[in-house]
Design an enzyme around this catalytic site. Structure first.
Site, PDB file in Angstrom:
ATOM      1  N   TYR A   1       0.856  -1.181   0.000  1.00 21.16           N
ATOM      2  CA  TYR A   1       0.000   0.000   0.000  1.00 21.16           C
ATOM      3  C   TYR A   1       0.896   1.237   0.000  1.00 21.16           C
ATOM      4  O   TYR A   1       1.302   1.745   1.043  1.00 21.16           O
ATOM      5  CB  TYR A   1      -0.875   0.040   1.258  1.00 21.16           C
ATOM      6  CG  TYR A   1      -1.985  -0.982   1.333  1.00 21.16           C
ATOM      7  CD1 TYR A   1      -2.306  -1.812   0.269  1.00 21.16           C
ATOM      8  CD2 TYR A   1      -2.745  -1.106   2.496  1.00 21.16           C
ATOM      9  CE1 TYR A   1      -3.322  -2.736   0.357  1.00 21.16           C
ATOM     10  CE2 TYR A   1      -3.772  -2.027   2.593  1.00 21.16           C
ATOM     11  CZ  TYR A   1      -4.060  -2.841   1.531  1.00 21.16           C
ATOM     12  OH  TYR A   1      -5.080  -3.757   1.633  1.00 21.16           O
TER      13      TYR A   1
ATOM     14  N   GLY B   1     -17.373  -2.280  -3.721  1.00 22.42           N
ATOM     15  CA  GLY B   1     -17.956  -3.322  -4.553  1.00 22.42           C
ATOM     16  C   GLY B   1     -17.102  -3.604  -5.780  1.00 22.42           C
ATOM     17  O   GLY B   1     -15.883  -3.744  -5.693  1.00 22.42           O
TER      18      GLY B   1
ATOM     19  N   THR C   1     -20.400   2.575  -9.570  1.00 19.15           N
ATOM     20  CA  THR C   1     -21.669   2.219 -10.185  1.00 19.15           C
ATOM     21  C   THR C   1     -22.812   2.726  -9.320  1.00 19.15           C
ATOM     22  O   THR C   1     -22.663   2.892  -8.113  1.00 19.15           O
ATOM     23  CB  THR C   1     -21.785   0.692 -10.343  1.00 19.15           C
ATOM     24  OG1 THR C   1     -21.638   0.086  -9.050  1.00 19.15           O
ATOM     25  CG2 THR C   1     -20.696   0.166 -11.273  1.00 19.15           C
ATOM     26  N   PRO C   2     -23.971   2.982  -9.928  1.00 18.43           N
ATOM     27  CA  PRO C   2     -25.116   3.472  -9.148  1.00 18.43           C
ATOM     28  C   PRO C   2     -25.512   2.483  -8.057  1.00 18.43           C
ATOM     29  O   PRO C   2     -25.461   1.269  -8.254  1.00 18.43           O
ATOM     30  CB  PRO C   2     -26.215   3.606 -10.205  1.00 18.43           C
ATOM     31  CG  PRO C   2     -25.488   3.729 -11.512  1.00 18.43           C
ATOM     32  CD  PRO C   2     -24.267   2.884 -11.369  1.00 18.43           C
TER      33      PRO C   2
END
Length: 334
Positions: A104, A256, A265-266
């Protein structure tokens, strides 16, 4: 394994309004979240990782080193002071489970080194979990996974150096593919016996690999992608971990399919309906739903923003109603 099942709900059970689209009742306390102080991480309850008790709402450090997409070669480094403020605020809120990794990093920032700078000397109750397996060169490009005992030990030592520790609280072996993990997990088990690692876990794992690992050494957690809309086989692994007393630690629970690029995304109508009825964010709905999946589920939402951090921690106090859970389950299985 234990969990605090007697945590007082942060929202009142009475309803004062309804969402016109779904008929969802709006809990009175949830309608004005800004009116109450940010709940501490303890409101989410606890779980025991090996011999360490952690709050079920933790913090993921993947987004700390940069703004925008993570794990890409030319990421834009985050302001150092901002990153340090986020880490210190997380601990102030009671977060005592931080997930990180040596891979990271952005061109000028390392999550491990930021954690060291912000939080060392570490408190006795703080559990820092890291991962080994994936590897990136100094230019940020991905290289071949570490598969030999020598390379895995080198990654463990890299994490020790960056975090300024003599041992690592928890090391997760990140897996690619479905082949045997016996040699790799066995190498980490040797480092555990040598005192460099306290506890072991697995990441991105399949059930047969979990079973194989447990014949070699104790497994205290499984980190897999999971959230509303996750594939059905992840539900099965979550259930299996619960039966075996193993913590299930979802990643990308908010993002997600957007993964390291963030949610793109919606949101499903059901998620937006619950958020609107309660007056909270869709991210908070997702975190709360994840924690409701079982007392062994630990959330590690990540952010580089203090306000978002406070919202994420506050989600640990949200108690979803049976009606809300049924609605969100529809979005999950759809």
């Amino acid at each position: 394994m234990t969990t605090d099942s007697a945590v007082t709900a942060a929202t009142a059970s009475s309803a004062s309004s309804s969402d016109t689209a779904t008929g969802l009742a709006t809990p009175a306390a949830a309608a004005t979240p800004a009116a109450a102080a940010t709940p501490a991480a303890a409101a989410a309850g606890t779980w025991t990782l090996g011999d360490r008790t952690v709050h079920r709402i933790g913090f993921g450090a993947m987004r700390l080193p940069q703004t925008g997409p993570a794990l890409v070669p030319h990421a834009v480094p985050r302001d150092r002071d901002q990153a340090l403020r986020v880490l210190r605020r997380a601990v102030e809120l009671g977060v005592n489970h931080i997930d990180t990794a040596a891979f990271y990093f952005s061109p000028l920032r390392s999550a491990n080194e930021l954690i060291n700078r912000a939080l060392a000397p570490y408190s006795d109750d703080l559990v820092i979990a890291t991962k080994v397996g994936p590897a990136r060169g100094i230019d940020g490009e991905w290289t071949e996974h570490a598969r030999t005992p020598e390379r895995l030990r080198a990654q463990v030592e890299q994490n020790l150096r960056q975090l300024g520790r003599d041992h690592l609280d928890l090391v997760n072996l990140r897996i690619l593919g479905t082949d045997s993990i016996a040699e790799r997990f066995g190498a980490l088990a040797e480092l555990r016996r040598a005192g460099l690692i306290r506890h072991l876990g697995l990441s991105n794992v399949h059930p047969h690999q979990l079973a194989e690992a447990r014949t070699i050494a104790p497994v205290v957690c499984v980190q897999n992608p999971y959230g509303i809309g996750a594939q059905a086989h992840q539900d099965e692994l979550l259930r299996l971990c619960g039966e075996q007393g193993i913590a299930f630690v979802p990643f990308y629970a908010i993002a997600g399919a957007g993964r390291q690029h963030g949610a793109g995304t919606p949101e499903p109508d059901q998620v937006r309906a619950v958020a609107r009825a309660r007056g909270i964010s869709t991210a908070q709905v997702r975190i709360a739903w994840t924690l409701h999946r079982g007392p062994h589920v630990l959330a590690i939402p990540g952010t580089g923003d203090v306000a978002h951090l406070e919202d994420n921690v506050a989600a640990g106090a949200i108690r979803l109603t049976a009606e809300e859970l049924a609605l969100l389950d529809q979005a999950h299985t759809a």
